[in-house]
Scaffold this active site. Structure first.
Site, short mmCIF file in Angstrom:
data_model
loop_
_atom_site.label_atom_id
_atom_site.label_comp_id
_atom_site.label_asym_id
_atom_site.label_seq_id
_atom_site.Cartn_x
_atom_site.Cartn_y
_atom_site.Cartn_z
N LYS A 86 -2.60 -3.43 2.16
CA LYS A 86 -3.75 -4.25 1.78
C LYS A 86 -3.24 -5.51 1.10
O LYS A 86 -2.80 -5.49 -0.04
CB LYS A 86 -4.69 -3.51 0.82
CG LYS A 86 -5.99 -4.30 0.62
CD LYS A 86 -6.54 -4.15 -0.75
CE LYS A 86 -6.72 -5.34 -1.62
NZ LYS A 86 -6.80 -6.66 -1.15
N GLU A 122 4.77 -1.98 -9.46
CA GLU A 122 5.56 -3.17 -9.79
C GLU A 122 4.58 -4.17 -10.40
O GLU A 122 3.78 -4.77 -9.67
CB GLU A 122 6.17 -3.79 -8.53
CG GLU A 122 7.02 -2.85 -7.71
CD GLU A 122 8.36 -2.58 -8.36
OE1 GLU A 122 8.88 -3.47 -9.05
OE2 GLU A 122 8.88 -1.48 -8.16
N CYS A 161 6.96 -13.01 -10.66
CA CYS A 161 6.91 -11.99 -11.72
C CYS A 161 8.13 -12.11 -12.64
O CYS A 161 8.05 -11.83 -13.83
CB CYS A 161 6.83 -10.60 -11.12
SG CYS A 161 8.14 -10.27 -9.92
N GLU A 169 1.33 -13.28 -19.61
CA GLU A 169 1.85 -13.79 -18.34
C GLU A 169 0.89 -14.86 -17.82
O GLU A 169 -0.28 -14.57 -17.53
CB GLU A 169 1.96 -12.65 -17.34
CG GLU A 169 2.61 -13.08 -16.04
CD GLU A 169 2.66 -11.98 -14.99
OE1 GLU A 169 1.68 -11.20 -14.90
OE2 GLU A 169 3.66 -11.91 -14.27
P1 NAD Z 1 -3.82 -8.35 -9.00
O1 NAD Z 1 -3.52 -7.14 -9.77
O2 NAD Z 1 -5.02 -9.14 -9.34
O3 NAD Z 1 -3.98 -8.00 -7.43
C1 NAD Z 1 -2.96 -7.34 -6.73
C2 NAD Z 1 -3.59 -6.55 -5.59
O4 NAD Z 1 -4.40 -5.54 -6.15
C3 NAD Z 1 -4.49 -7.38 -4.68
O5 NAD Z 1 -4.30 -6.98 -3.34
C4 NAD Z 1 -5.86 -7.02 -5.17
O6 NAD Z 1 -6.86 -7.15 -4.17
C5 NAD Z 1 -5.68 -5.57 -5.55
N1 NAD Z 1 -6.66 -5.07 -6.52
C6 NAD Z 1 -7.30 -5.77 -7.48
N2 NAD Z 1 -8.13 -4.95 -8.17
C7 NAD Z 1 -7.98 -3.71 -7.63
C8 NAD Z 1 -8.56 -2.44 -7.92
N3 NAD Z 1 -9.46 -2.27 -8.89
N4 NAD Z 1 -8.15 -1.38 -7.19
C9 NAD Z 1 -7.23 -1.52 -6.22
N5 NAD Z 1 -6.68 -2.70 -5.89
C10 NAD Z 1 -7.04 -3.79 -6.59
O7 NAD Z 1 -2.52 -9.23 -9.05
P2 NAD Z 1 -2.27 -10.68 -8.40
O8 NAD Z 1 -2.94 -11.71 -9.23
O9 NAD Z 1 -2.57 -10.64 -6.96
O10 NAD Z 1 -0.70 -10.81 -8.53
C11 NAD Z 1 -0.10 -11.34 -9.67
C12 NAD Z 1 0.54 -10.24 -10.47
O11 NAD Z 1 1.49 -9.55 -9.65
C13 NAD Z 1 1.33 -10.78 -11.65
O12 NAD Z 1 1.05 -9.98 -12.76
C14 NAD Z 1 2.78 -10.60 -11.22
O13 NAD Z 1 3.69 -10.47 -12.27
C15 NAD Z 1 2.69 -9.37 -10.39
N6 NAD Z 1 3.85 -9.26 -9.51
C16 NAD Z 1 4.80 -8.32 -9.82
C17 NAD Z 1 5.94 -8.22 -9.04
C18 NAD Z 1 7.00 -7.19 -9.36
O14 NAD Z 1 7.88 -6.95 -8.52
N7 NAD Z 1 6.97 -6.56 -10.53
C19 NAD Z 1 6.12 -9.07 -7.95
C20 NAD Z 1 5.14 -10.02 -7.67
C21 NAD Z 1 3.99 -10.09 -8.46
#
Ligand code: NAD
Length: 501
Positions: free
Chosen positions: A189, A265, A301, A400
């Site tokens: 997804k 992650e 991240c 962040e």
């Molecule tokens: P997000 O948590 O808003 O969304 C990530 C995914 O989760 C999306 O596909 C979103 O549709 C889905 N999602 C959102 N709410 C959900 C729910 N209630 N149930 C299930 N799925 C849901 O994050 P984002 O803004 O897309 O990404 C940024 C974040 O990702 C930052 O915090 C960044 O640090 C992190 N990130 C971490 C890594 C790592 O390797 N640790 C790598 C890249 C990004």
């Protein structure tokens, strides 16, 4: 005729149609609400998609489970799965320009960065995982003549991968590679604000020889599609890359449904610690600091957005940083010379600007940048910002931002550096600049971070190949190993077998 060197021409010729990919077919995304995606570069409507529906998820999971049980992929000899996934990596490389354009359009990242980094990394991660799996061995217990005891490793079943938006394809590849090589069925997804590239790669997977229904993609809102995957009774492993806030919701969803395994992650707030005994070439140090903080417009991240500088060298380093940050001029990401593009959405830009306001309100000094640019063009451009005199408790030092904001704090000695570095709820990554090897060792032991980079030189030789070194978040950056041989084990279950003869 389309000028193939002109990315804007090529973008204008694209038809952007977001479809699910289920059981080898491109199908419409269901849902009763439209999600509009606006172009980071000019704010115009780029595409719109339905918000998704639980039926889409049920359909994808049922198919994926059926394919798993049939065994066409899950029981295929490992060497054959490996050959197919290496072919998928080749196909990603062969279609690099098309995929890079999709990434640049969706995220606002410079086309040159998507070409040099996102697409080659995605291909390399899939290839490296595929090539690693036959180096993974099990354990055999020394036994007497009558009992052979060993561990048998098996695929888990249906894996759901929910990923964020900053590297849509590369983040998905970090799940696709290990999930598929270990024999699982997969449903990805993508983020609803970066939906373009992953369905295309699922099509390429079928072309490479992955049986239909083994690699599926469902699009839509996290609260609908993501949540349905997270609570589904037949999803066996949920592997997630995204925010800490969502990661916590997934823990609850797992507990309230089928106790599916989780690999999370999540977010980070990485320190970049510069000791006075860092390499003498401060110009090169400043280059690296700016690159680490601002690549991908700060949406990384592991971006080192907390700069901890030993007091004694701050006055020498600061002007070099300012000069370089001011040279980072946001430009149209489709300009091949762009080194710094646009932020992904209006909403994200407003969040970043609000953090910059909070920094000023809470008493930090905005040294440069921090303003919206080119608003008249409709795009989401923000001038990279540097704050000095940052208090460790301020929001810009704790939370962040995931955007182009660098906070500078100073420290007296090693002890204070460690205290400051470990003073957030995250533990994802850290960078240390020192030529004192004993100090470097002490820092590696004491930093709370899953990935630690020690810079004793400004010209490091090449690091590990993408996807080969296992990493895991500490604290609220998540848990579960990704990459490397240990990362492959995340995507398998073991049975201990006692074989009596
Ligand atoms: P997000 O948590 O808003 O969304 C990530 C995914 O989760 C999306 O596909 C979103 O549709 C889905 N999602 C959102 N709410 C959900 C729910 N209630 N149930 C299930 N799925 C849901 O994050 P984002 O803004 O897309 O990404 C940024 C974040 O990702 C930052 O915090 C960044 O640090 C992190 N990130 C971490 C890594 C790592 O390797 N640790 C790598 C890249 C990004």
């Amino acid at each position: 005729m389309v000028d193939t060197n002109n990315w804007i021409d090529r973008a204008d010729k694209l038809t952007l149609d977001i479809r699910n990919f289920i059981d080898g077919q491109s199908v419409l995304v269901a849902g009763n609400q439209r999600l509009n995606k606006y172009s980071p570069r000019d704010g115009r409507l780029l595409y719109s998609l339905n918000c998704g529906a639980i039926d889409d998820v049920n359909n994808a999971v049922t198919n994926a489970k059926q394919r798993f049980d049939e065994g066409q992929w899950s029981q295929l000899p490992l060497q054959e799965r490996k050959a197919i996934l290496c072919k998928l990596a080749d196909l990603i490389e062969a279609n690099a320009e098309e995929l890079a354009l999709l990434e640049s359009l969706d995220v606002g990242k410079p086309i040159s960065a998507a070409l040099a980094m996102d697409i080659p990394v995605a291909a390399a991660v899939i290839r490296n995982n595929a090539e690693a799996a036959d180096k993974l061995f099990g354990k055999v217990q020394p036994s007497d003549n009558h009992c052979l005891s060993y561990q048998l490793r098996k695929p888990i079943g249906v894996v759901a991968a929910i990923v964020g938006w900053n590297f849509p394809l590369a983040l998905a590849a970090l799940k696709i590679g290990p999930a598929l090589i270990m024999g699982n069925s997969l449903i990805v997804k993508p983020s609803e604000i970066s939906s373009l590239s992953v369905s295309r790669v699922a099509q390429l997977a079928v072309e490479a020889g992955v049986p239909k229904g083994v690699f599926n993609v469902v699009h839509g809102a996290g609260a609908i599609v993501g949540s349905a995957l997270a609570t589904h009774q037949q999803v066996d492993l949920l592997t997630f890359t995204g925010s800490t806030q969502t990661g916590k919701q997934l823990l609850v969803a797992s507990g309230e449904s089928n106790m599916k395994r989780l690999s999370l992650e999540c977010g980070g707030k990485a320190p970049n610690i510069i000791f006075e005994d860092c390499p003498e070439d401060l110009d090169a140090v400043a280059d690296a600091v700016v690159a680490r903080a601002f690549w991908n417009q700060g949406a990384v991240c592991t971006a080192s957005t907390r700069l901890l500088v030993q007091q004694s060298i701050k006055d020498k380093l600061l002007p070099k940083l300012v000069e370089r940050i001011e040279a980072l001029q946001p430009t149209d990401p489709l300009n091949p010379d762009s080194a710094f593009g646009a932020l992904i959405s209006q909403q994200h830009m407003e969040k970043v600007l609000a953090y910059i306001d909070s920094g000023i309100e809470q008493g930090a000094t905005l040294v440069t940048g921090g303003q919206q640019l080119m608003a008249e063009d409709g795009g989401f451009y923000v001038k990279p910002a540097l704050f000095d005199q940052v208090n460790p408790q301020q929001k810009i030092a704790q939370e962040e931002i995931f955007g182009p904001v660098l906070s500078l704090l100073t420290f007296k000695d090693e002890e204070e550096a460690i205290t400051l570095a470990n003073n957030t709820l995250y533990g994802l990554s850290a960078v240390v600049w020192t030529q004192n090897l004993a100090r470097a060792q002490r820092m590696a032991h004491q930093l709370v971070a899953g990935s630690i980079v020690i810079q004793a030189t400004v010209n490091p030789s090449a690091g590990p190949a993408p996807g080969t070194l296992a990493v895991e978040g500490h604290r609220q950056s998540g848990f579960g190993k990704e990459n490397g041989l240990e990362g492959l084990e995340t995507y398998a279950v073991t049975s201990s077998v006692q074989f009596f003869t």
